[in-house]
Design a protein around this motif. Sequence first.
Motif, mmCIF file in Angstrom:
data_model
loop_
_atom_site.group_PDB
_atom_site.id
_atom_site.type_symbol
_atom_site.label_atom_id
_atom_site.label_comp_id
_atom_site.label_asym_id
_atom_site.label_seq_id
_atom_site.Cartn_x
_atom_site.Cartn_y
_atom_site.Cartn_z
ATOM 1 N N VAL A 27 0.834 -1.195 0.000
ATOM 2 C CA VAL A 27 0.000 0.000 0.000
ATOM 3 C C VAL A 27 0.872 1.250 0.000
ATOM 4 O O VAL A 27 0.648 2.179 -0.764
ATOM 5 N N GLY A 28 1.869 1.274 0.852
ATOM 6 C CA GLY A 28 2.772 2.426 0.948
ATOM 7 C C GLY A 28 2.216 3.489 1.870
ATOM 8 O O GLY A 28 1.028 3.543 2.153
ATOM 9 N N GLU A 29 3.112 4.333 2.334
ATOM 10 C CA GLU A 29 2.745 5.395 3.290
ATOM 11 C C GLU A 29 1.715 6.368 2.717
ATOM 12 O O GLU A 29 0.830 6.830 3.405
ATOM 13 N N ALA A 30 1.841 6.685 1.439
ATOM 14 C CA ALA A 30 0.964 7.695 0.831
ATOM 15 C C ALA A 30 -0.492 7.253 0.794
ATOM 16 O O ALA A 30 -1.393 8.071 0.890
ATOM 17 N N ARG A 31 -0.736 5.938 0.658
ATOM 18 C CA ARG A 31 -2.117 5.453 0.568
ATOM 19 C C ARG A 31 -2.602 4.801 1.849
ATOM 20 O O ARG A 31 -3.737 4.357 1.921
ATOM 21 N N ALA A 32 -1.766 4.699 2.847
ATOM 22 C CA ALA A 32 -2.155 4.059 4.107
ATOM 23 C C ALA A 32 -3.196 4.905 4.829
ATOM 24 O O ALA A 32 -3.198 6.132 4.739
ATOM 25 N N VAL A 33 -4.106 4.226 5.513
ATOM 26 C CA VAL A 33 -5.135 4.899 6.308
ATOM 27 C C VAL A 33 -4.998 4.374 7.732
ATOM 28 O O VAL A 33 -5.190 3.179 7.973
ATOM 29 N N GLU A 34 -4.636 5.248 8.661
ATOM 30 C CA GLU A 34 -4.380 4.837 10.039
ATOM 31 C C GLU A 34 -5.584 4.090 10.623
ATOM 32 O O GLU A 34 -6.716 4.546 10.536
ATOM 33 N N GLY A 35 -5.307 2.926 11.172
ATOM 34 C CA GLY A 35 -6.346 2.107 11.786
ATOM 35 C C GLY A 35 -7.181 1.315 10.799
ATOM 36 O O GLY A 35 -8.033 0.531 11.192
ATOM 37 N N VAL A 36 -6.952 1.501 9.497
ATOM 38 C CA VAL A 36 -7.734 0.791 8.483
ATOM 39 C C VAL A 36 -6.829 -0.027 7.571
ATOM 40 O O VAL A 36 -6.981 -1.231 7.445
ATOM 41 N N ILE A 37 -5.887 0.645 6.903
ATOM 42 C CA ILE A 37 -4.991 -0.025 5.965
ATOM 43 C C ILE A 37 -3.555 0.351 6.315
ATOM 44 O O ILE A 37 -3.183 1.519 6.247
ATOM 45 N N ALA A 38 -2.770 -0.649 6.692
ATOM 46 C CA ALA A 38 -1.366 -0.421 7.054
ATOM 47 C C ALA A 38 -0.529 -0.200 5.797
ATOM 48 O O ALA A 38 -0.861 -0.710 4.718
ATOM 49 N N ALA A 39 0.561 0.518 5.938
ATOM 50 C CA ALA A 39 1.441 0.817 4.806
ATOM 51 C C ALA A 39 2.070 -0.443 4.222
ATOM 52 O O ALA A 39 2.349 -0.501 3.026
ATOM 53 N N ASP A 40 2.270 -1.479 5.044
ATOM 54 C CA ASP A 40 2.890 -2.701 4.540
ATOM 55 C C ASP A 40 1.869 -3.728 4.049
ATOM 56 O O ASP A 40 2.235 -4.814 3.615
ATOM 57 N N ALA A 41 0.576 -3.397 4.099
ATOM 58 C CA ALA A 41 -0.452 -4.298 3.567
ATOM 59 C C ALA A 41 -0.298 -4.411 2.055
ATOM 60 O O ALA A 41 0.278 -3.530 1.411
ATOM 61 N N GLN A 42 -0.790 -5.496 1.471
ATOM 62 C CA GLN A 42 -0.684 -5.721 0.036
ATOM 63 C C GLN A 42 -2.014 -5.396 -0.644
ATOM 64 O O GLN A 42 -3.072 -5.774 -0.158
ATOM 65 N N ILE A 43 -1.945 -4.707 -1.782
ATOM 66 C CA ILE A 43 -3.111 -4.464 -2.619
ATOM 67 C C ILE A 43 -2.741 -4.815 -4.045
ATOM 68 O O ILE A 43 -1.566 -4.962 -4.376
ATOM 69 N N ARG A 44 -3.739 -4.952 -4.897
ATOM 70 C CA ARG A 44 -3.432 -5.298 -6.285
ATOM 71 C C ARG A 44 -2.861 -4.101 -7.027
ATOM 72 O O ARG A 44 -3.252 -2.959 -6.791
ATOM 73 N N LYS A 45 -1.916 -4.406 -7.891
ATOM 74 C CA LYS A 45 -1.311 -3.353 -8.708
ATOM 75 C C LYS A 45 -2.339 -2.866 -9.720
ATOM 76 O O LYS A 45 -3.255 -3.578 -10.087
#
Length: 152
Positions: A27-45
């Motif tokens: 996900v990365g820091e720019a798209r991370a949402v605190e308490g919802v989506i961590a920066a190291d979570a995986q999403i589809r390219k």
Amino acid sequence: LVLNNWNIVVGQKALRITAKYFDMEPVGEARAVEGVIAADAQIRKREGDLPLRFNDLGVEVGGDFSKVSATGVAQIDDEKTREVLRKYNCEHKQAYQGDGFSCLLDVDASATIAELNDLVSSRFVNRQTAVVAIDFVVYNGWAEAFAYVAIV
């Protein structure tokens, strides 16, 4: 296997199951949402650099996902999934619903059931899975007709 006078056409490998997997990225820091989506979570390219958006149904929109599917076993995150793709010699090729990893299953019903159970327990379908299709050909002796069946 018989379904109301329709017989699966017997061959060396009568049933094909195909899975298309998304290629994933952090996900990365720019798209991370605190308490919802961590920066190291995986999403589809996705193709392009469109922002993450959701429609009224809560489905992610934006970007072209069709060009970012996994094309090699190394792009599959789950080790058990990679192992089962190798075990059944699943090849990446063009198939129903575009490209995917196609596995040919045994013509014997009990062997096919065992193979399907193994695919399930080995996480053939996982969080990277975009679509799964099963296809085969059937024959009806009464009608002297063949039919191609694709279940998506």
